[in-house]
Scaffold this motif. Structure first.
Motif, PDB file in Angstrom:
ATOM      1  N   VAL A  91       0.761  -1.144   0.356  1.00 31.99           N
ATOM      2  CA  VAL A  91       0.108  -0.222  -0.062  1.00 31.99           C
ATOM      3  C   VAL A  91       0.882   1.338  -0.486  1.00 31.99           C
ATOM      4  O   VAL A  91       1.980   1.482   0.604  1.00 31.99           O
ATOM      5  N   LEU A 117      -2.725   1.084  -4.881  1.00 32.92           N
ATOM      6  CA  LEU A 117      -2.470  -0.748  -3.834  1.00 32.92           C
ATOM      7  C   LEU A 117      -2.125  -1.314  -4.517  1.00 32.92           C
ATOM      8  O   LEU A 117      -2.612  -2.697  -5.939  1.00 32.92           O
ATOM      9  N   ALA A 146      -7.202  -2.776   1.585  1.00 32.75           N
ATOM     10  CA  ALA A 146      -6.418  -3.755   1.208  1.00 32.75           C
ATOM     11  C   ALA A 146      -6.840  -5.058   1.958  1.00 32.75           C
ATOM     12  O   ALA A 146      -6.681  -6.416   0.439  1.00 32.75           O
TER      13      ALA A 146
END
Length: 228
Positions: A91, A117, A146
């Protein structure tokens, strides 16, 4: 469980069903991109796969997303490459403040993206590529997004592997069918048996410097006199 809790789970299930229902590799890749955008709320997404042992950009949802992924290859750094190496999600909350890939951050920022991401595609033992979702917002991919992305990447990995396997089987079946047809043509033309026809076909492919299946297709399409 509340309706809010069911939302991401339901969306993920719909995405998985859609991915596995695609008929071929191009359609599967297109769906991988589309569902990734829907699930994460990103502004662009790109898929990078290893080809011939080296990573290459396979497809992207937009020219900007494709350029952002290609920048990783030209700079030899970036979250997608790291996701492939570490076989995990990476991330980037803000490309301006992240010190890990300074060479890559500037061109990506110029493309209008602020957070990323990147998700590993493959298995727990090996990575075959990465799916990178780009957003114009800072901090677009929080912990929940995520984690949802990680789950989605597992489905996308299986769907892509299955599509490639099915495509390979279909191609192999088509090649075997062509070879069988060519054997039949040669058997009829020369009055020989199947083994002799296959030997003639193999010799002809070698003489013409082409694959067996390619020469078979040439013989099927050829005039009666062109059999050698």
């Amino acid at each position: 469980m509340t309706a809010m809790d069911l939302g991401p789970t339901s969306e993920l299930a719909d995405a998985a069903a859609g991915l596995y229902g695609e008929p071929d590799v191009p359609s599967t890749v297109r769906s991988v991109l589309d569902y990734a955008l829907t699930l994460t709320g990103g502004d662009g997404v790109a898929v990078m796969l290893r080809q011939g042992g080296r990573p290459a950009v396979l497809s992207a949802s937009s020219p900007a997303a494709e350029r952002a992924d290609r920048a990783q290859l030209s700079c030899a750094e970036g979250p997608g490459l790291q996701a492939m190496s570490e076989r995990d999600a990476v991330v980037v909350d803000d490309v301006d403040d992240d010190p890990r890939w300074r060479g890559w951050s500037r061109p990506v920022r110029e493309l209008g993206f602020r957070s990323v991401l990147s998700l590993s595609l493959g298995t727990t033992r090996s990575s075959v590529g990465a799916l990178s979702v780009y957003s114009a917002k800072v901090g677009a991919f929080d912990g929940e997004r995520a984690e949802l992305g990680r789950c989605y990447a597992q489905h996308a990995s299986v769907a892509l592997a299955s599509a490639r396997h099915t495509s390979g089987l279909r191609r192999a079946m088509d090649e075997r069918h062509a070879i069988g047809q060519a054997q039949g043509v040669l058997m009829e033309r020369h009055g020989i048996d199947a083994a002799q026809a296959f030997a003639l076909l193999r010799s002809s492919a070698r003489d013409h410097g082409v694959k067996l299946s390619e020469r078979a297709e040439q013989i099927i399409a050829s005039r009666p006199a062109d059999v050698g």
